[in-house]
Design a protein around this motif. Sequence first.
Motif, PDB file in Angstrom:
ATOM      1  N   GLU A 170       0.822  -1.214   0.000  1.00  0.00           N
ATOM      2  CA  GLU A 170       0.000   0.000   0.000  1.00  0.00           C
ATOM      3  C   GLU A 170       0.854   1.262   0.000  1.00  0.00           C
ATOM      4  O   GLU A 170       0.535   2.241  -0.694  1.00  0.00           O
ATOM      5  N   GLU A 171       1.948   1.239   0.747  1.00  0.00           N
ATOM      6  CA  GLU A 171       2.815   2.422   0.796  1.00  0.00           C
ATOM      7  C   GLU A 171       3.428   2.697  -0.572  1.00  0.00           C
ATOM      8  O   GLU A 171       3.494   3.848  -1.014  1.00  0.00           O
ATOM      9  N   GLU A 172       3.859   1.645  -1.257  1.00  0.00           N
ATOM     10  CA  GLU A 172       4.440   1.823  -2.593  1.00  0.00           C
ATOM     11  C   GLU A 172       3.377   2.259  -3.595  1.00  0.00           C
ATOM     12  O   GLU A 172       3.669   3.030  -4.518  1.00  0.00           O
ATOM     13  N   GLN A 173       2.148   1.777  -3.443  1.00  0.00           N
ATOM     14  CA  GLN A 173       1.079   2.217  -4.335  1.00  0.00           C
ATOM     15  C   GLN A 173       0.842   3.722  -4.215  1.00  0.00           C
ATOM     16  O   GLN A 173       0.684   4.426  -5.218  1.00  0.00           O
ATOM     17  N   ASP A 174       0.846   4.224  -2.975  1.00  0.00           N
ATOM     18  CA  ASP A 174       0.667   5.666  -2.776  1.00  0.00           C
ATOM     19  C   ASP A 174       1.827   6.443  -3.374  1.00  0.00           C
ATOM     20  O   ASP A 174       1.632   7.517  -3.975  1.00  0.00           O
ATOM     21  N   ASN A 175       3.037   5.901  -3.252  1.00  0.00           N
ATOM     22  CA  ASN A 175       4.207   6.588  -3.792  1.00  0.00           C
ATOM     23  C   ASN A 175       4.155   6.626  -5.313  1.00  0.00           C
ATOM     24  O   ASN A 175       4.482   7.642  -5.944  1.00  0.00           O
ATOM     25  N   ILE A 176       3.716   5.518  -5.936  1.00  0.00           N
ATOM     26  CA  ILE A 176       3.613   5.478  -7.397  1.00  0.00           C
ATOM     27  C   ILE A 176       2.566   6.472  -7.877  1.00  0.00           C
ATOM     28  O   ILE A 176       2.772   7.205  -8.868  1.00  0.00           O
ATOM     29  N   ALA A 177       1.422   6.526  -7.205  1.00  0.00           N
ATOM     30  CA  ALA A 177       0.367   7.471  -7.591  1.00  0.00           C
ATOM     31  C   ALA A 177       0.843   8.913  -7.452  1.00  0.00           C
ATOM     32  O   ALA A 177       0.550   9.764  -8.313  1.00  0.00           O
ATOM     33  N   ARG A 178       1.601   9.202  -6.399  1.00  0.00           N
ATOM     34  CA  ARG A 178       2.113  10.562  -6.211  1.00  0.00           C
ATOM     35  C   ARG A 178       3.092  10.931  -7.315  1.00  0.00           C
ATOM     36  O   ARG A 178       3.047  12.037  -7.865  1.00  0.00           O
ATOM     37  N   ILE A 179       3.993  10.002  -7.659  1.00  0.00           N
ATOM     38  CA  ILE A 179       4.997  10.288  -8.691  1.00  0.00           C
ATOM     39  C   ILE A 179       4.331  10.522 -10.039  1.00  0.00           C
ATOM     40  O   ILE A 179       4.685  11.450 -10.786  1.00  0.00           O
ATOM     41  N   LEU A 180       3.351   9.685 -10.387  1.00  0.00           N
ATOM     42  CA  LEU A 180       2.675   9.860 -11.677  1.00  0.00           C
ATOM     43  C   LEU A 180       1.894  11.164 -11.739  1.00  0.00           C
ATOM     44  O   LEU A 180       1.678  11.708 -12.825  1.00  0.00           O
ATOM     45  N   LYS A 181       1.487  11.687 -10.596  1.00  0.00           N
ATOM     46  CA  LYS A 181       0.694  12.912 -10.572  1.00  0.00           C
ATOM     47  C   LYS A 181       1.567  14.152 -10.512  1.00  0.00           C
ATOM     48  O   LYS A 181       1.342  15.121 -11.251  1.00  0.00           O
ATOM     49  N   GLU A 182       2.571  14.144  -9.637  1.00  0.00           N
ATOM     50  CA  GLU A 182       3.361  15.360  -9.439  1.00  0.00           C
ATOM     51  C   GLU A 182       4.847  15.078  -9.246  1.00  0.00           C
ATOM     52  O   GLU A 182       5.576  15.918  -8.738  1.00  0.00           O
ATOM     53  N   GLY A 183       5.303  13.926  -9.679  1.00  0.00           N
ATOM     54  CA  GLY A 183       6.712  13.588  -9.501  1.00  0.00           C
ATOM     55  C   GLY A 183       7.611  14.273 -10.504  1.00  0.00           C
ATOM     56  O   GLY A 183       7.165  14.845 -11.509  1.00  0.00           O
ATOM     57  N   THR A 184       8.900  14.203 -10.240  1.00  0.00           N
ATOM     58  CA  THR A 184       9.881  14.787 -11.151  1.00  0.00           C
ATOM     59  C   THR A 184      10.027  13.911 -12.391  1.00  0.00           C
ATOM     60  O   THR A 184       9.526  12.779 -12.444  1.00  0.00           O
ATOM     61  N   GLU A 187      11.834  10.672 -11.631  1.00  0.00           N
ATOM     62  CA  GLU A 187      11.012   9.714 -10.899  1.00  0.00           C
ATOM     63  C   GLU A 187      10.027   9.007 -11.815  1.00  0.00           C
ATOM     64  O   GLU A 187       9.829   7.785 -11.718  1.00  0.00           O
ATOM     65  N   VAL A 188       9.382   9.747 -12.706  1.00  0.00           N
ATOM     66  CA  VAL A 188       8.425   9.139 -13.632  1.00  0.00           C
ATOM     67  C   VAL A 188       9.133   8.145 -14.550  1.00  0.00           C
ATOM     68  O   VAL A 188       8.648   7.021 -14.793  1.00  0.00           O
ATOM     69  N   ILE A 189      10.288   8.533 -15.076  1.00  0.00           N
ATOM     70  CA  ILE A 189      11.058   7.630 -15.953  1.00  0.00           C
ATOM     71  C   ILE A 189      11.461   6.375 -15.192  1.00  0.00           C
ATOM     72  O   ILE A 189      11.407   5.253 -15.717  1.00  0.00           O
ATOM     73  N   TYR A 190      11.838   6.541 -13.922  1.00  0.00           N
ATOM     74  CA  TYR A 190      12.235   5.386 -13.101  1.00  0.00           C
ATOM     75  C   TYR A 190      11.061   4.434 -12.899  1.00  0.00           C
ATOM     76  O   TYR A 190      11.227   3.209 -12.950  1.00  0.00           O
ATOM     77  N   ILE A 191       9.850   4.978 -12.662  1.00  0.00           N
ATOM     78  CA  ILE A 191       8.668   4.125 -12.480  1.00  0.00           C
ATOM     79  C   ILE A 191       8.410   3.290 -13.727  1.00  0.00           C
ATOM     80  O   ILE A 191       8.205   2.063 -13.669  1.00  0.00           O
ATOM     81  N   PHE A 192       8.423   3.944 -14.901  1.00  0.00           N
ATOM     82  CA  PHE A 192       8.180   3.215 -16.143  1.00  0.00           C
ATOM     83  C   PHE A 192       9.273   2.179 -16.402  1.00  0.00           C
ATOM     84  O   PHE A 192       8.998   1.058 -16.845  1.00  0.00           O
ATOM     85  N   SER A 193      10.527   2.540 -16.137  1.00  0.00           N
ATOM     86  CA  SER A 193      11.639   1.604 -16.362  1.00  0.00           C
ATOM     87  C   SER A 193      11.526   0.401 -15.446  1.00  0.00           C
ATOM     88  O   SER A 193      11.753  -0.744 -15.865  1.00  0.00           O
ATOM     89  N   THR A 194      11.165   0.638 -14.179  1.00  0.00           N
ATOM     90  CA  THR A 194      11.018  -0.473 -13.233  1.00  0.00           C
ATOM     91  C   THR A 194       9.881  -1.403 -13.648  1.00  0.00           C
ATOM     92  O   THR A 194      10.005  -2.633 -13.588  1.00  0.00           O
TER      93      THR A 194
END
Length: 331
Positions: A170-184, A187-194
């Motif tokens: 759940e904590e990682e889900q909130d972090n992913i949602a935050r990054i996709l909404k207002e991340g640098t 961070e967004v590139i890292y999420i997609f790459s992961t």
Amino acid sequence: MSSIIIFGLSFAALVIIVVSFWYLFQTVRIMWGYSFLLAIAAVLFSPLVHIIFYFIPKDGFDQYERGLFKKYFLSIAALMILGVVVSIVIPSIIGENQTSEMTSEVDTSQPWDWDIRAENQEDVLALTNNVSNDDKAAELHFQAIYQAHPDADEVMESPEFEGWAQGKPEEEQDNIARILKEGTTAEVIYIFSTFKKDLKSYRAYEYQAKRDNAHAITQREYEEKQSRDLEAMKSNSQKHYEAQRTKQVAEYVEANRALPLPAAQEISTKPTSSYSVPKPSASSTPGQIVNCDGAGCWDTNGTRYNRGAGDTYFPSTGGVCQNVGGQMNCS
């Protein structure tokens, strides 16, 4: 005009290079006739080896061969001169192009375009800078993301990405949602790459599992086929053996029909007072075994013993006998 000059220089360089390689091949061929080691050295250290070879005294070096060497030297010199010309002309052409570009970027706006009232100048400039910077930052942000992941939109809308995000704690889900909404951007590139890395690993695992399962199924089917083939071979062998056995018995019976009966087995045709056919006694002493075949044996008295199980025989006179050392013990 500059493009024509560059094209002409490039074409001239190509022609001279082709000519140089042609005369290099011809001269190396001549040097090979003197020594193959010298020819190899000429290829590796040309034109120094060519010059030394040209000036050293030697026999059989005719005018035609000298002309080939001279033409090779001239082609090398022409290539060097062309290189110097290119190093001078090309930078000058590039400098002229840059100067013309800079001249074309001179601000040609009129003075009335610059007129901003003093009391509104700071507010207008601040507003313009903020809007411009925000738009430019957003544009650069999305450009960097699409450059790293051109399929970012498809990834966001894919069920695999949704399932991957929901499978996180759940904590990682909130972090992913935050990054996709207002991340640098990073961070967004890292999420997609992961996500793509995990998806690739999962697909590799799934492919390997399917491959192992298919291999196991194929192995099981192969073993079942081998078992079926073995059973079929056994059945065919048994049928063939029984057919051969039946054929042998039939041949034996057919062959013994034409043979005369032994004297002891001949039925007397003379009439007797009791009108009965005498039968040999079952307890009579059997003779010595003299001849055997696949179905039984004969003794010295002419009695036939049909083979049973093991050493058991059934004589034609009735009863049961055992074959002991070539002698029948009957009861």
